[in-house]
Design a protein around this motif. Structure first.
Motif, PDB file in Angstrom:
ATOM      1  N   THR A  59       9.693   1.673  -4.276  1.00  0.00           N
ATOM      2  CA  THR A  59       8.556   1.630  -3.327  1.00  0.00           C
ATOM      3  C   THR A  59       8.312   3.475  -3.538  1.00  0.00           C
ATOM      4  OG1 THR A  59       9.313   0.163  -1.542  1.00  0.00           O
ATOM      5  CG2 THR A  59       7.704   1.706  -0.794  1.00  0.00           C
ATOM      6  N   VAL A  60       6.657   3.378  -3.500  1.00  0.00           N
ATOM      7  CA  VAL A  60       6.020   4.783  -3.879  1.00  0.00           C
ATOM      8  C   VAL A  60       5.522   4.996  -2.662  1.00  0.00           C
ATOM      9  CG1 VAL A  60       4.460   6.175  -4.913  1.00  0.00           C
ATOM     10  CG2 VAL A  60       5.881   4.302  -6.668  1.00  0.00           C
ATOM     11  N   TYR A  61       5.867   5.918  -2.721  1.00  0.00           N
ATOM     12  CA  TYR A  61       4.809   6.838  -0.998  1.00  0.00           C
ATOM     13  C   TYR A  61       4.119   8.397  -1.826  1.00  0.00           C
ATOM     14  CZ  TYR A  61       7.820   3.739   1.291  1.00  0.00           C
ATOM     15  OH  TYR A  61       8.278   2.449   1.721  1.00  0.00           O
ATOM     16  N   GLN A  62       4.784   8.916  -2.948  1.00  0.00           N
ATOM     17  CA  GLN A  62       3.974  10.070  -2.974  1.00  0.00           C
ATOM     18  C   GLN A  62       3.360   9.389  -4.463  1.00  0.00           C
ATOM     19  OE1 GLN A  62       3.406  12.608  -1.115  1.00  0.00           O
ATOM     20  NE2 GLN A  62       5.118  12.023   0.199  1.00  0.00           N
ATOM     21  N   ALA A  63       1.851   9.436  -4.620  1.00  0.00           N
ATOM     22  CA  ALA A  63       1.625   8.465  -5.427  1.00  0.00           C
ATOM     23  C   ALA A  63       0.363   9.614  -6.214  1.00  0.00           C
ATOM     24  CB  ALA A  63       0.562   7.649  -4.954  1.00  0.00           C
ATOM     25  N   PRO A  64       0.116   9.787  -7.977  1.00  0.00           N
ATOM     26  CA  PRO A  64      -0.299  10.165  -8.341  1.00  0.00           C
ATOM     27  C   PRO A  64      -1.912  10.242  -7.945  1.00  0.00           C
ATOM     28  CG  PRO A  64       0.253   8.840  -9.543  1.00  0.00           C
ATOM     29  CD  PRO A  64       0.959   8.512  -8.437  1.00  0.00           C
ATOM     30  N   GLN A  66      -5.277   9.116  -8.465  1.00  0.00           N
ATOM     31  CA  GLN A  66      -6.028   7.770  -8.714  1.00  0.00           C
ATOM     32  C   GLN A  66      -5.415   6.947  -8.165  1.00  0.00           C
ATOM     33  OE1 GLN A  66      -3.971   8.887 -11.141  1.00  0.00           O
ATOM     34  NE2 GLN A  66      -3.706   7.417 -12.643  1.00  0.00           N
ATOM     35  N   PHE A  67      -3.833   6.749  -7.433  1.00  0.00           N
ATOM     36  CA  PHE A  67      -3.523   5.698  -7.015  1.00  0.00           C
ATOM     37  C   PHE A  67      -3.160   5.510  -5.006  1.00  0.00           C
ATOM     38  CE2 PHE A  67      -1.088   4.855 -11.238  1.00  0.00           C
ATOM     39  CZ  PHE A  67      -2.459   4.062 -11.262  1.00  0.00           C
ATOM     40  N   GLU A  68      -3.314   7.034  -5.042  1.00  0.00           N
ATOM     41  CA  GLU A  68      -2.896   7.784  -3.065  1.00  0.00           C
ATOM     42  C   GLU A  68      -3.783   6.014  -2.167  1.00  0.00           C
ATOM     43  OE1 GLU A  68      -4.780  11.250  -2.059  1.00  0.00           O
ATOM     44  OE2 GLU A  68      -3.159  12.285  -3.664  1.00  0.00           O
ATOM     45  N   ALA A  69      -5.080   5.399  -2.374  1.00  0.00           N
ATOM     46  CA  ALA A  69      -5.919   4.760  -2.540  1.00  0.00           C
ATOM     47  C   ALA A  69      -5.232   3.791  -1.353  1.00  0.00           C
ATOM     48  CB  ALA A  69      -6.924   4.308  -2.313  1.00  0.00           C
ATOM     49  N   PHE A  70      -3.809   3.338  -1.960  1.00  0.00           N
ATOM     50  CA  PHE A  70      -2.944   2.364  -2.236  1.00  0.00           C
ATOM     51  C   PHE A  70      -1.002   1.993  -1.976  1.00  0.00           C
ATOM     52  CE2 PHE A  70      -4.939   1.547  -6.425  1.00  0.00           C
ATOM     53  CZ  PHE A  70      -6.072   0.758  -5.858  1.00  0.00           C
ATOM     54  N   VAL A  71      -1.494   3.695  -1.147  1.00  0.00           N
ATOM     55  CA  VAL A  71       0.456   3.736  -0.624  1.00  0.00           C
ATOM     56  C   VAL A  71       0.487   2.827   0.648  1.00  0.00           C
ATOM     57  CG1 VAL A  71       1.275   6.232   0.018  1.00  0.00           C
ATOM     58  CG2 VAL A  71       0.230   6.460  -1.757  1.00  0.00           C
ATOM     59  N   PRO A  72       1.333   2.787   1.013  1.00  0.00           N
ATOM     60  CA  PRO A  72       2.549   2.714  -0.113  1.00  0.00           C
ATOM     61  C   PRO A  72       2.810   1.625  -1.101  1.00  0.00           C
ATOM     62  CG  PRO A  72       3.496   1.917   2.033  1.00  0.00           C
ATOM     63  CD  PRO A  72       1.903   2.218   2.525  1.00  0.00           C
ATOM     64  N   THR A  91       1.366  -7.185  -5.797  1.00  0.00           N
ATOM     65  CA  THR A  91       0.312  -6.525  -4.877  1.00  0.00           C
ATOM     66  C   THR A  91       0.394  -8.163  -3.510  1.00  0.00           C
ATOM     67  OG1 THR A  91      -1.988  -6.294  -4.231  1.00  0.00           O
ATOM     68  CG2 THR A  91      -0.651  -8.138  -5.806  1.00  0.00           C
ATOM     69  N   ASP A  92      -0.114  -7.544  -2.444  1.00  0.00           N
ATOM     70  CA  ASP A  92      -0.375  -9.067  -1.180  1.00  0.00           C
ATOM     71  C   ASP A  92       0.854  -9.055  -0.736  1.00  0.00           C
ATOM     72  OD1 ASP A  92      -2.207  -9.297  -1.016  1.00  0.00           O
ATOM     73  OD2 ASP A  92      -2.638 -11.249  -2.721  1.00  0.00           O
ATOM     74  N   ILE A  93       2.308  -7.893  -0.639  1.00  0.00           N
ATOM     75  CA  ILE A  93       3.651  -8.051  -0.143  1.00  0.00           C
ATOM     76  C   ILE A  93       4.048  -6.734   0.515  1.00  0.00           C
ATOM     77  CG2 ILE A  93       4.345  -6.659  -2.359  1.00  0.00           C
ATOM     78  CD1 ILE A  93       6.597  -9.166  -1.779  1.00  0.00           C
ATOM     79  N   SER A  94       4.540  -6.728   1.244  1.00  0.00           N
ATOM     80  CA  SER A  94       4.789  -4.991   1.800  1.00  0.00           C
ATOM     81  C   SER A  94       6.147  -5.038   1.572  1.00  0.00           C
ATOM     82  CB  SER A  94       4.687  -4.860   3.542  1.00  0.00           C
ATOM     83  OG  SER A  94       5.861  -6.199   4.070  1.00  0.00           O
ATOM     84  N   PRO A  95       7.133  -3.875   1.886  1.00  0.00           N
ATOM     85  CA  PRO A  95       7.867  -3.489   1.092  1.00  0.00           C
ATOM     86  C   PRO A  95       9.174  -3.904   2.002  1.00  0.00           C
ATOM     87  CG  PRO A  95       6.664  -0.901   1.330  1.00  0.00           C
ATOM     88  CD  PRO A  95       5.594  -2.250   2.229  1.00  0.00           C
ATOM     89  N   ASP A  96       9.382  -4.705   3.050  1.00  0.00           N
ATOM     90  CA  ASP A  96      10.092  -5.344   3.680  1.00  0.00           C
ATOM     91  C   ASP A  96      10.515  -6.919   3.401  1.00  0.00           C
ATOM     92  OD1 ASP A  96       8.403  -5.582   5.316  1.00  0.00           O
ATOM     93  OD2 ASP A  96       8.689  -5.437   7.228  1.00  0.00           O
ATOM     94  N   GLU A  97       9.399  -7.028   2.847  1.00  0.00           N
ATOM     95  CA  GLU A  97       9.109  -8.514   2.556  1.00  0.00           C
ATOM     96  C   GLU A  97       9.882  -8.813   0.942  1.00  0.00           C
ATOM     97  OE1 GLU A  97       5.573 -10.491   3.958  1.00  0.00           O
ATOM     98  OE2 GLU A  97       4.771  -9.064   2.745  1.00  0.00           O
ATOM     99  N   VAL A  98      10.255  -7.718   0.119  1.00  0.00           N
ATOM    100  CA  VAL A  98      10.345  -8.081  -1.146  1.00  0.00           C
ATOM    101  C   VAL A  98      12.175  -7.820  -1.185  1.00  0.00           C
ATOM    102  CG1 VAL A  98      10.205  -6.665  -4.014  1.00  0.00           C
ATOM    103  CG2 VAL A  98       8.501  -5.957  -1.816  1.00  0.00           C
TER     104      VAL A  98
END
Lengths: 131, 354
Positions: A59-64, A66-72, A91-98
């Motif tokens: 899971t990415v919390y510190q993004a480059p 162009q991807f900041e809008a999608f964090v996490p 996509t369409d998934i939160s970190p706790d569902e993976v």
């Protein structure tokens, strides 16, 4: 990604277009010039089904920028049904569902935007199947 | 004089697909923020669908059209038009339809264009596709109705401005799951709702959006179509009307003589909101999911500006065979995850991090 490069790779990003070795039938994504299995240079285009299983993820919390809008967001390794293991976003998934091993399918989503004036880049991501 | 429109070759829908993003914003969350919950008892919908941060009209169109292709089992290379109707095309100049055509393997032997007519841009694309296939210029034509509607924070329309839509592959009647009987459009210059260039949010005429706009145009398109085809409301198994909220489609249905049972299946606004150009076509996919061979179906859109397109279709026995090839509309409606206003504000770029 600059415009010529994104244009050149559009069918890889949209359709998961890779290639298959005509001698040993190994499938490759992204496409290769020489088969990694049998060293043949005789390859044909191959479009992947877009079905796969989650091999691993982070899971990415510190993004480059162009991807900041999608964090996490989740970067994953997905084993495609036809063989190759690819790097992709979930996509369409939160970190706790993976869950490792879960089935996933290809969808087309926004990958990034070049600011307010530039190109919107679309391409494959993976998500749990809808039905 | 024959008023309704029907192409010279018999045509119909050979494949259809739906898409609704998985996130929902409850109407009570908007009421909490802007009204202190004072209007909780009279909210226009229960919740609205919300696109994820990586979704827009193009990505959603691709998924709905992908579902339509799966149902039609048509070679994408045989599709001769990609027409996408929306009022939320991501680019001002650069057709959404070109990206959709490339992503589905339809390009390059196709025409592509974006349609715009507020909430009826999608049915306009459908009508054009029916004419295109019905003239023999194309064997198959793809029409898409999709929106990610934007509501001004605190405005009455913020409760309902939602995201979703549908796609239809039109082709010869012999392959169709629903054959077109006729279509009719009714259009006037009625400025009930509009958005000027470079403006982010639309303006609307409050109560003016009702009687002279929504009700007048739909009543005319539907009653003239029915009269022309020699039909009455009793002849239809189901009817779908544009659904900007829960109240309007119920009221227009009753004014025209349709029962609540006839509009029940296609009325999705209470649980996903108003998907603008996607609204009536998406409701129509829910009706196709449940339709039986022989059913006659009415579809009537409304677009501000203003106009209404009405269609009458008759379902064929091919419907049973193709239904399960793609996720149903209810699969999408039911996979819902609630988010709060803050998440909605961030994802819809109502707040920014710089």
């Amino acid at each position: 990604m600059d415009i010529p490069r994104s244009w050149r790779l559009r069918n890889q990003r949209y359709l998961l277009e890779g290639n298959a070795c005509t001698s040993c039938d190994k499938k490759h994504f992204p496409p290769v010039l020489v088969c990694s299995e049998c060293k043949s240079r005789d390859l044909r285009p191959f479009t992947f089904s877009g079905k796969g299983k989650l091999y691993s993820y982070s899971t990415v919390y510190q993004a480059p920028g162009q991807f900041e809008a999608f964090v996490p967001y989740i970067v994953a390794l997905v084993d495609l049904e036809e063989g190759p293991r690819i790097t992709t976003q979930l996509t369409d998934i939160s970190p706790d569902e993976v869950r490792i091993g879960m089935p996933v399918e290809k969808v087309i989503r926004k990958i990034s935007e070049e600011g307010e004036r530039g190109l919107i880049l679309y391409g494959y991501k993976f998500r749990p199947p809808v039905d | 004089m024959k008023m309704s429109m029907k192409p010279s070759l018999p045509v119909g829908i050979v494949g259809y697909g739906a898409y609704v993003p998985r996130y929902r914003l409850p109407a009570t969350e908007i009421a909490r923020l802007w009204r202190g919950g004072q209007d909780n008892a009279k909210l226009p919908v229960k919740q609205k669908s919300l696109p994820g941060p990586d979704e827009d009209t193009i990505t959603m169109s691709i998924e709905a059209a992908h579902n339509a292709l799966k149902r039609a089992e048509v070679d994408p290379a045989l599709i001769r038009s990609v027409w996408a109707g929306s009022e939320s095309h991501p680019y001002a100049v650069k057709p959404s339809s070109t990206i959709v055509a490339q992503a589905l393997g339809i390009a390059p032997h196709t025409t592509a264009a974006d349609f715009e007519f507020a909430c009826k841009a999608g049915t306009e694309a459908m009508q054009a596709a029916l004419g295109f296939a019905g003239s023999g210029m194309a064997q198959y034509a793809l029409a898409i109705a999709m929106d990610t509607a934007q509501g001004r924070p605190g405005d009455a329309l913020e409760y309902t401005a939602a995201a979703g839509g549908a796609a239809f592959i039109v082709g010869p009647a012999k392959d169709a799951v629903a054959i077109l009987e006729g279509s009719f459009s009714y259009t006037t210059d009625t400025p009930d709702f509009f958005r000027r260039s470079y403006q982010k949010y639309p303006e609307h005429g409050n109560r003016f959006t009702g009687e002279p706009a929504y009700f007048h145009h739909i009543s005319n398109s539907v009653s003239i179509l029915m009269e022309d085809l020699g039909l009455t409301p009793k002849d239809f198994a189901s009817a779908v009307f544009h659904q900007p909220n829960t109240k309007f489609p119920k009221k227009v249905a009753s004014q025209l003589g349709f029962t609540s049972a006839q509009i029940h299946t296609g009325l999705l606004a209470p649980v996903i909101g108003n998907t603008y150009a996607g609204a009536s076509p998406l409701g129509f996919t829910a009706v196709l999911d449940a339709a039986k061979p022989g059913d006659r179906l009415l579809l009537a859109s409304f677009g501000s500006g203003a106009g209404s397109d009405a269609f009458s279709f008759v379902v064929t026995d091919k419907i049973e065979g193709i239904r399960d090839r793609a996720p149903s509309t209810s699969d999408y409606v039911e996979r819902s995850v609630e988010v709060d206003y803050a998440t909605y504000a961030r994802w819809r770029k109502k707040i920014r991090h710089h």
